[in-house]
Write a protein that holds these residues in place. Structure first.
Motif, PDB file in Angstrom:
ATOM      1  N   ALA A 291       4.443 -18.807   0.135  1.00  0.00           N
ATOM      2  CA  ALA A 291       4.885 -17.507  -0.352  1.00  0.00           C
ATOM      3  C   ALA A 291       6.137 -17.703  -1.187  1.00  0.00           C
ATOM      4  CB  ALA A 291       5.161 -16.545   0.813  1.00  0.00           C
ATOM      5  N   VAL A 292       6.390 -16.785  -2.094  1.00  0.00           N
ATOM      6  CA  VAL A 292       7.607 -16.797  -2.906  1.00  0.00           C
ATOM      7  C   VAL A 292       8.071 -15.352  -3.078  1.00  0.00           C
ATOM      8  CG1 VAL A 292       7.099 -18.898  -4.208  1.00  0.00           C
ATOM      9  CG2 VAL A 292       6.290 -16.683  -5.061  1.00  0.00           C
ATOM     10  N   ARG A 293       9.338 -15.200  -3.440  1.00  0.00           N
ATOM     11  CA  ARG A 293       9.857 -13.878  -3.783  1.00  0.00           C
ATOM     12  C   ARG A 293       9.649 -13.656  -5.268  1.00  0.00           C
ATOM     13  NH1 ARG A 293      15.823 -12.256  -1.922  1.00  0.00           N
ATOM     14  NH2 ARG A 293      14.732 -12.213   0.084  1.00  0.00           N
ATOM     15  N   VAL A 294       9.129 -12.476  -5.623  1.00  0.00           N
ATOM     16  CA  VAL A 294       8.935 -12.134  -7.026  1.00  0.00           C
ATOM     17  C   VAL A 294      10.303 -12.077  -7.702  1.00  0.00           C
ATOM     18  CG1 VAL A 294       8.045 -10.419  -8.641  1.00  0.00           C
ATOM     19  CG2 VAL A 294       6.848 -10.834  -6.476  1.00  0.00           C
ATOM     20  N   ALA A 295      10.440 -12.767  -8.819  1.00  0.00           N
ATOM     21  CA  ALA A 295      11.734 -12.893  -9.500  1.00  0.00           C
ATOM     22  C   ALA A 295      12.365 -11.532  -9.768  1.00  0.00           C
ATOM     23  CB  ALA A 295      11.553 -13.658 -10.816  1.00  0.00           C
ATOM     24  N   GLY A 296      13.627 -11.412  -9.399  1.00  0.00           N
ATOM     25  CA  GLY A 296      14.375 -10.202  -9.668  1.00  0.00           C
ATOM     26  C   GLY A 296      14.075  -9.043  -8.748  1.00  0.00           C
ATOM     27  N   THR A 297      13.312  -9.272  -7.679  1.00  0.00           N
ATOM     28  CA  THR A 297      12.944  -8.203  -6.757  1.00  0.00           C
ATOM     29  C   THR A 297      13.134  -8.677  -5.319  1.00  0.00           C
ATOM     30  OG1 THR A 297      10.619  -8.796  -6.366  1.00  0.00           O
ATOM     31  CG2 THR A 297      11.116  -7.594  -8.398  1.00  0.00           C
ATOM     32  N   ARG A 298      12.880  -7.766  -4.387  1.00  0.00           N
ATOM     33  CA  ARG A 298      12.847  -8.100  -2.962  1.00  0.00           C
ATOM     34  C   ARG A 298      11.404  -8.021  -2.455  1.00  0.00           C
ATOM     35  NH1 ARG A 298      17.777  -8.303  -0.613  1.00  0.00           N
ATOM     36  NH2 ARG A 298      16.896  -7.902   1.462  1.00  0.00           N
TER      37      ARG A 298
ATOM     38  N   THR B 159       2.401  -7.375  -8.266  1.00  0.00           N
ATOM     39  CA  THR B 159       3.626  -6.643  -7.912  1.00  0.00           C
ATOM     40  C   THR B 159       4.311  -7.191  -6.676  1.00  0.00           C
ATOM     41  OG1 THR B 159       2.367  -5.054  -6.571  1.00  0.00           O
ATOM     42  CG2 THR B 159       2.690  -4.533  -8.902  1.00  0.00           C
ATOM     43  N   GLY B 160       3.565  -7.832  -5.787  1.00  0.00           N
ATOM     44  CA  GLY B 160       4.143  -8.307  -4.543  1.00  0.00           C
ATOM     45  C   GLY B 160       4.320  -7.178  -3.528  1.00  0.00           C
ATOM     46  N   TRP B 161       4.779  -7.551  -2.336  1.00  0.00           N
ATOM     47  CA  TRP B 161       4.962  -6.614  -1.232  1.00  0.00           C
ATOM     48  C   TRP B 161       6.425  -6.519  -0.831  1.00  0.00           C
ATOM     49  CZ3 TRP B 161       1.047  -4.058   1.576  1.00  0.00           C
ATOM     50  CH2 TRP B 161      -0.269  -4.448   1.299  1.00  0.00           C
ATOM     51  N   ARG B 162       6.878  -5.302  -0.539  1.00  0.00           N
ATOM     52  CA  ARG B 162       8.143  -5.154   0.159  1.00  0.00           C
ATOM     53  C   ARG B 162       7.915  -5.536   1.620  1.00  0.00           C
ATOM     54  NH1 ARG B 162      10.345   0.756  -0.717  1.00  0.00           N
ATOM     55  NH2 ARG B 162       8.287   1.156   0.234  1.00  0.00           N
ATOM     56  N   LEU B 163       8.943  -6.067   2.243  1.00  0.00           N
ATOM     57  CA  LEU B 163       8.812  -6.518   3.626  1.00  0.00           C
ATOM     58  C   LEU B 163       8.356  -5.378   4.531  1.00  0.00           C
ATOM     59  CD1 LEU B 163       9.152  -8.645   5.820  1.00  0.00           C
ATOM     60  CD2 LEU B 163      11.589  -8.107   5.894  1.00  0.00           C
ATOM     61  N   SER B 164       8.924  -4.204   4.355  1.00  0.00           N
ATOM     62  CA  SER B 164       8.564  -3.072   5.210  1.00  0.00           C
ATOM     63  C   SER B 164       7.105  -2.668   5.029  1.00  0.00           C
ATOM     64  CB  SER B 164       9.480  -1.880   4.922  1.00  0.00           C
ATOM     65  OG  SER B 164       9.406  -1.516   3.547  1.00  0.00           O
ATOM     66  N   ASP B 165       6.626  -2.681   3.785  1.00  0.00           N
ATOM     67  CA  ASP B 165       5.231  -2.325   3.518  1.00  0.00           C
ATOM     68  C   ASP B 165       4.281  -3.377   4.084  1.00  0.00           C
ATOM     69  OD1 ASP B 165       6.036  -0.054   2.191  1.00  0.00           O
ATOM     70  OD2 ASP B 165       5.966  -0.973   0.204  1.00  0.00           O
ATOM     71  N   LEU B 166       4.686  -4.626   3.974  1.00  0.00           N
ATOM     72  CA  LEU B 166       3.856  -5.713   4.495  1.00  0.00           C
ATOM     73  C   LEU B 166       3.732  -5.610   6.010  1.00  0.00           C
ATOM     74  CD1 LEU B 166       2.310  -8.221   3.530  1.00  0.00           C
ATOM     75  CD2 LEU B 166       4.391  -9.553   3.881  1.00  0.00           C
ATOM     76  N   ALA B 167       4.834  -5.312   6.687  1.00  0.00           N
ATOM     77  CA  ALA B 167       4.810  -5.154   8.137  1.00  0.00           C
ATOM     78  C   ALA B 167       3.931  -3.982   8.545  1.00  0.00           C
ATOM     79  CB  ALA B 167       6.229  -4.961   8.661  1.00  0.00           C
ATOM     80  N   GLN B 168       4.025  -2.880   7.814  1.00  0.00           N
ATOM     81  CA  GLN B 168       3.209  -1.709   8.125  1.00  0.00           C
ATOM     82  C   GLN B 168       1.731  -1.995   7.926  1.00  0.00           C
ATOM     83  OE1 GLN B 168       4.110   1.743   5.756  1.00  0.00           O
ATOM     84  NE2 GLN B 168       2.900   3.116   7.020  1.00  0.00           N
ATOM     85  N   GLU B 169       1.404  -2.664   6.819  1.00  0.00           N
ATOM     86  CA  GLU B 169       0.003  -2.959   6.525  1.00  0.00           C
ATOM     87  C   GLU B 169      -0.572  -3.946   7.536  1.00  0.00           C
ATOM     88  OE1 GLU B 169      -3.385  -2.236   4.142  1.00  0.00           O
ATOM     89  OE2 GLU B 169      -1.395  -1.316   4.070  1.00  0.00           O
ATOM     90  N   ALA B 170       0.247  -4.894   7.979  1.00  0.00           N
ATOM     91  CA  ALA B 170      -0.209  -5.895   8.942  1.00  0.00           C
ATOM     92  C   ALA B 170      -0.164  -5.384  10.376  1.00  0.00           C
ATOM     93  CB  ALA B 170       0.647  -7.155   8.827  1.00  0.00           C
TER      94      ALA B 170
END
Length: 261
Positions: A61-68, A30-41
C-alpha cells in the motif's frame, strides 16, 4: 493461549489484510481515507491503522501523493507481473476483442470473477465514446453491478447466486434503495434471458449485454460484455451482438486450459 488459537488469530489477520487489499484495489485512482476504509471493512479504526502500517512497510500500500488517502502499492504491481504469464486471459482474447470493438463501434470488456466481485482486465474502445462509462482496466465491482458480472453470477448454482447477491446488495447499501432496486431488476431480467442484460439500469443512457466464459467443467471464470448507448442495443441488433459474444466466449473458454484457471 494454545497454538491452535494462535493459528486462528493469524488466519483471521491474513483474511483481514487480504480484504483490505481488495478494497484498496477498488479505488486506485482516488484512494481511501482511513475512516472510510475502516467503515467499509467493518473494522475498528485502530485495527485498520495498524494493518495499513504493515501494508505500507511491505510496499503493498502507499499514500496517494499530497493526500491522506491510501491505495495499492508497488509490490502489488510486482506480484501481478509475476503472475501474469499464468493468468493473463486478456492475452488470449485481445486481438479478437479489439476487432469486435472496432466492427461494432461499441466498448467491449473482458472481466474475470474474483469471488463475489468482477475485475475488468481488458477494455477495447470502439469509435463511439461513452463518456459516462468510466469502467477502466483494474476496476473491481460487485458481480451484481454489471452485465458481465451478472452473466457470471447467473451461471452459478442457485444457492451460490443467492449468497453472492446478498453480499453484493450489502456492499452497495450506501448507494440507496434506488440502486438496489435497479440491481434486482437487472438480475431478474438476466436470469429470465439467460445472459447479462443491463437496460440502462445502472447508468442512464447506457445499456450492456454480457456472457459467461466457462471452464471445461462449466464454472464461470470470466465474462465478455459490450456496452453501448441504450438505443443501440435494441433488438434485433442485440441478438446479433449476443451471438458474436457467445462465439468469442466459447473460443476463449476452449483456450483456458493453456492458463492456470
Amino acid at each position: 493461549m494454545t497454538s491452535r488459537t494462535h493459528a486462528a488469530d493469524g488466519a483471521q489477520s491474513l483474511h483481514r489484510a487480504i480484504g483490505l487489499l481488495r478494497l484498496l484495489s477498488a479505488r486506485t485512482a482516488t484512494g481511501w481515507r482511513l475512516s472510510d476504509l475502516a467503515q467499509e471493512a467493518a473494522l475498528e479504526h485502530s485495527t485498520v491503522h495498524r494493518m495499513l502500517g504493515c501494508l505500507l512497510h511491505e510496499r503493498l500500500a502507499v499514500r496517494v501523493a499530497g493526500t491522506r488517502r491510501y491505495t495499492l502499492g508497488p509490490l502489488a504491481y510486482e506480484l501481478g507481473v509475476a503472475a501474469a504469464p499464468h493468468f493473463a486471459i486478456e492475452r488470449l482474447a485481445g486481438p479478437a476483442l479489439a476487432q469486435l470493438a472496432a466492427e461494432t463501434r461499441d466498448i467491449v470488456f473482458l472481466n474475470v470473477r474474483s469471488g463475489a466481485e468482477s475485475v475488468c482486465v481488458a477494455r477495447f474502445e470502439g469509435r463511439k465514446a461513452l463518456k459516462a462509462y468510466t469502467v477502466e482496466v483494474g476496476t473491481r465491482r460487485p458481480l451484481s453491478l454489471s452485465a458481465g458480472g451478472a452473466a457470471m453470477l447467473i451461471a452459478l448454482p442457485r444457492a451460490e447466486q443467492s449468497r453472492i447477491q446478498a453480499l453484493n446488495l450489502r456492499a452497495i447499501v450506501r448507494r440507496g434503495e434506488a440502486q438496489q432496486t435497479a440491481v434486482r431488476r437487472m438480475l431478474q431480467r438476466s436470469r429470465r434471458l439467460g445472459y447479462g442484460c443491463n437496460q440502462e439500469d445502472i447508468i442512464p443512457g447506457i445499456a450492456a449485454i454480457g456472457v459467461a466464459i466457462r471452464s471445461a467443467a462449466g464454472e464461470p471464470l470470466a465474462s465478455l460484455s459490450l456496452a453501448a448507448a441504450g438505443a443501440d442495443l435494441a433488438p434485433p441488433r442485440r441478438s446479433r451482438l449476443l451471438e458474436r459474444l457467445n462465439a468469442e466466449a466459447r473460443k476463449i473458454g476452449a483456450q483456458l486450459e493453456l492458463l492456470r484457471y
